[in-house]
Design a protein around this motif. Structure first.
Motif, PDB file in Angstrom:
ATOM      1  N   PRO A  52       0.828  -1.215   0.000  1.00 25.06           N
ATOM      2  CA  PRO A  52       0.000   0.000   0.000  1.00 25.06           C
ATOM      3  C   PRO A  52       0.859   1.259   0.000  1.00 25.06           C
ATOM      4  N   ARG A  53       0.370   2.277  -0.657  1.00 24.72           N
ATOM      5  CA  ARG A  53       1.120   3.522  -0.800  1.00 24.72           C
ATOM      6  C   ARG A  53       1.499   4.096   0.569  1.00 24.72           C
ATOM      7  N   HIS A  54       2.758   4.462   0.682  1.00 27.01           N
ATOM      8  CA  HIS A  54       3.330   5.055   1.906  1.00 27.01           C
ATOM      9  C   HIS A  54       3.428   4.056   3.066  1.00 27.01           C
ATOM     10  N   GLN A  55       3.193   2.766   2.808  1.00 27.34           N
ATOM     11  CA  GLN A  55       3.357   1.746   3.843  1.00 27.34           C
ATOM     12  C   GLN A  55       4.725   1.092   3.663  1.00 27.34           C
ATOM     13  N   ILE A  56       5.739   1.805   4.108  1.00 26.87           N
ATOM     14  CA  ILE A  56       7.105   1.321   3.889  1.00 26.87           C
ATOM     15  C   ILE A  56       7.364   0.024   4.647  1.00 26.87           C
ATOM     16  N   ASP A 124       3.981   5.332 -10.671  1.00 27.08           N
ATOM     17  CA  ASP A 124       4.506   4.380  -9.686  1.00 27.08           C
ATOM     18  C   ASP A 124       5.122   3.150 -10.336  1.00 27.08           C
ATOM     19  N   TRP A 125       4.681   2.820 -11.548  1.00 28.54           N
ATOM     20  CA  TRP A 125       5.229   1.642 -12.218  1.00 28.54           C
ATOM     21  C   TRP A 125       6.667   1.865 -12.656  1.00 28.54           C
ATOM     22  N   ASP A 126       7.169   3.078 -12.509  1.00 33.09           N
ATOM     23  CA  ASP A 126       8.599   3.344 -12.738  1.00 33.09           C
ATOM     24  C   ASP A 126       9.439   2.428 -11.860  1.00 33.09           C
ATOM     25  N   TRP A 127       9.106   2.344 -10.560  1.00 32.26           N
ATOM     26  CA  TRP A 127       9.868   1.467  -9.656  1.00 32.26           C
ATOM     27  C   TRP A 127       9.239   0.083  -9.535  1.00 32.26           C
ATOM     28  N   LYS A 128       7.919  -0.005  -9.684  1.00 34.57           N
ATOM     29  CA  LYS A 128       7.267  -1.311  -9.572  1.00 34.57           C
ATOM     30  C   LYS A 128       7.721  -2.263 -10.679  1.00 34.57           C
TER      31      LYS A 128
END
Length: 448
Positions: A52-56, A124-128
């Motif tokens: 989830p976004r921002h859930q490091i 986000d798919w840049d890093w995904k």
């Protein structure tokens, strides 16, 4: 936080290498050890990619799981290769282990570079995209493994199944005579290890020659990381930012570095069994030391541009030297460390010992990666002098303490470390009047 994200992987790998991988590969078999490790890696890839976004925390948990999966696969893999390969080309075949590690880096860095060119469109798919490709090769391995023969040494050690061992060897040996001779040598060595030493992991501490090998392998695997390669691999972008301001340029350099890494690793294919492991270790360490001396000297003696970067000619010179560092590293401390570690232990402790020793790379990496970002921020390129000194120390260590293991059969390698000849001793226990042909070959290889 960057240090934590990097080390979360190595912590998982250390736990797997010390406590999970060896027992799994010994109880279920080498193939299952690799297969389960690949499955965990695939599951962890999904956790990382769709955290989830921002859930490091979820992302870091995925990194830990990938470390566990890789720790299992990276233990069973070299053990399996070493046990299946004929002794006279074992180093040649194990060199391809490191070669395809370089192929993996090549794929990862070029995917990263391609994604960086389309960062805005990908979002986000840049890093995904980079993360999700971690499961491509594990899936291929999971599909192929059921079609590979299990290690004949595992068949005999685990179940005493001589016919299964012969069936495995018939798929990878030329003649029935080779199969019979190798199986006899394996049976004799395992018989001695079971009766005279210990069939359990306690032999790691009971047998002085095994202890000696374990300590030497610990130093070599820690040394692999203290050579500078592990840190340069993790923090190459941070180092290049001291020279260039363009992220795209840095990503391209990393991708080219991975490309050349494949070509450089090929040198191990023709040198490992020709010149030996010691030669590779010493030449590689001295070559890396020279590179780590010249890079900071060039960086400190050339002027900075107004934006804090270096001029293009200086940048090219530093990149050339770091590529030259990889030229020395890949066939030596990259490939030879894995070759040496996977071949020096007797069957009764091999999987556990390889798991523990190979994960000393990650122990060193975990410790060093925690303070290297601060080291680099405070000292700049001067921090590379540390690696220069370590490489000189490693060359001296190998010269005085590490014996040559090229072309020595696995069952005969104990003699090099002051241990008994397991095949000869096992032959006596089994009532054989003469040692097997493999034993004679082992004595010849040890003398050479």
């Amino acid at each position: 936080m960057i240090g934590l994200i990097n080390t979360s992987y190595t912590i998982g790998a250390i736990v797997a290498g010390f406590f999970i991988a060896g027992p799994t590969a010994d109880f279920l078999g080498r193939r299952w050890g690799m297969w389960i490790g690949c499955l965990i890696t695939v599951i962890a890839t999904f956790i990382q990619t769709f955290a989830p976004r921002h859930q490091i925390g979820a992302f870091i948990a995925g990194r830990v799981l990938i470390g566990i999966g890789q720790g299992m696969a990276l233990t069973a893999g070299p053990v399996y290769i070493g046990e299946m390969a004929p002794s006279h080309i074992r180093g040649y075949i194990m060199a391809f282990w490191q070669l395809f590690y370089s192929v993996g880096s090549f794929i990862a860095y070029w995917i990263n570079y391609a994604c960086s060119l389309h960062r805005e469109a990908l979002g986000d798919w840049d890093w995904k995209m980079v993360v999700i490709f971690q499961m491509m090769v594990p899936i291929i391995i999971m599909v192929l493994l059921p079609f590979q023969p299990e290690s004949p040494r595992w068949h005999i050690q685990k179940n005493g199944n001589i016919e299964a061992a012969k069936a495995s060897l018939r798929q990878i040996r030329d003649t029935e005579a080779e199969v019979e001779e190798e199986v006899l040598g394996i049976r004799e060595a395992i018989e001695y290890e079971k009766e005279a030493i210990s069939h359990s992991y306690s032999a790691l501490f009971k047998d002085p020659s095994v202890r000696k090998r374990m300590y030497l392998a610990f130093v070599l695997n820690v040394g692999q990381q203290l050579s500078g390669q592990g840190t340069l691999n993790s923090y190459s972008t941070a180092i290049y930012k001291k020279i260039w301001t363009s992220t795209q340029t840095i990503n391209l350099i990393n991708a080219l570095n991975a490309t050349f890494g494949i070509l450089f690793t090929l040198n191990a294919v023709w040198t490992a069994d020709r010149f030996g492991r010691r030669w590779l270790f010493i030449v590689g360490a001295l070559g890396m030391a020279i590179c780590m001396l010249i890079v900071p000297v060039v960086g400190m003696t050339t002027p900075d541009l107004p934006n804090g970067a270096k001029s293009q000619p200086v940048g090219i010179a530093i990149v050339f030297l770091l590529f030259l560092f990889i030229f020395f590293y890949k066939p030596s401390w990259g490939a030879a460390t894995w070759i040496w570690t996977s071949e020096v232990f007797s069957m009764n402790v091999r999987a556990q010992a390889v798991g523990m020793c190979s994960q000393m790379q990650n122990v060193a990496n975990t410790v060093f990666q925690q303070f290297f970002p601060t080291f680099l921020a405070n000292e700049g390129l001067k921090c590379l002098f540390f690696f220069m000194a370590m490489n000189v120390v490693l060359a001296v260590f190998v010269y005085f303490f590490v014996p040559e293991t090229k072309q020595v059969p696995l069952e005969e390698i104990d003699v090099l470390f002051g241990g008994a000849n397991h095949v000869d001793k096992g032959a006596q226990m089994m009532g054989q009047t003469l040692p097997s042909g493999a034993a004679n070959l082992g004595e010849k290889g040890a003398k050479e």
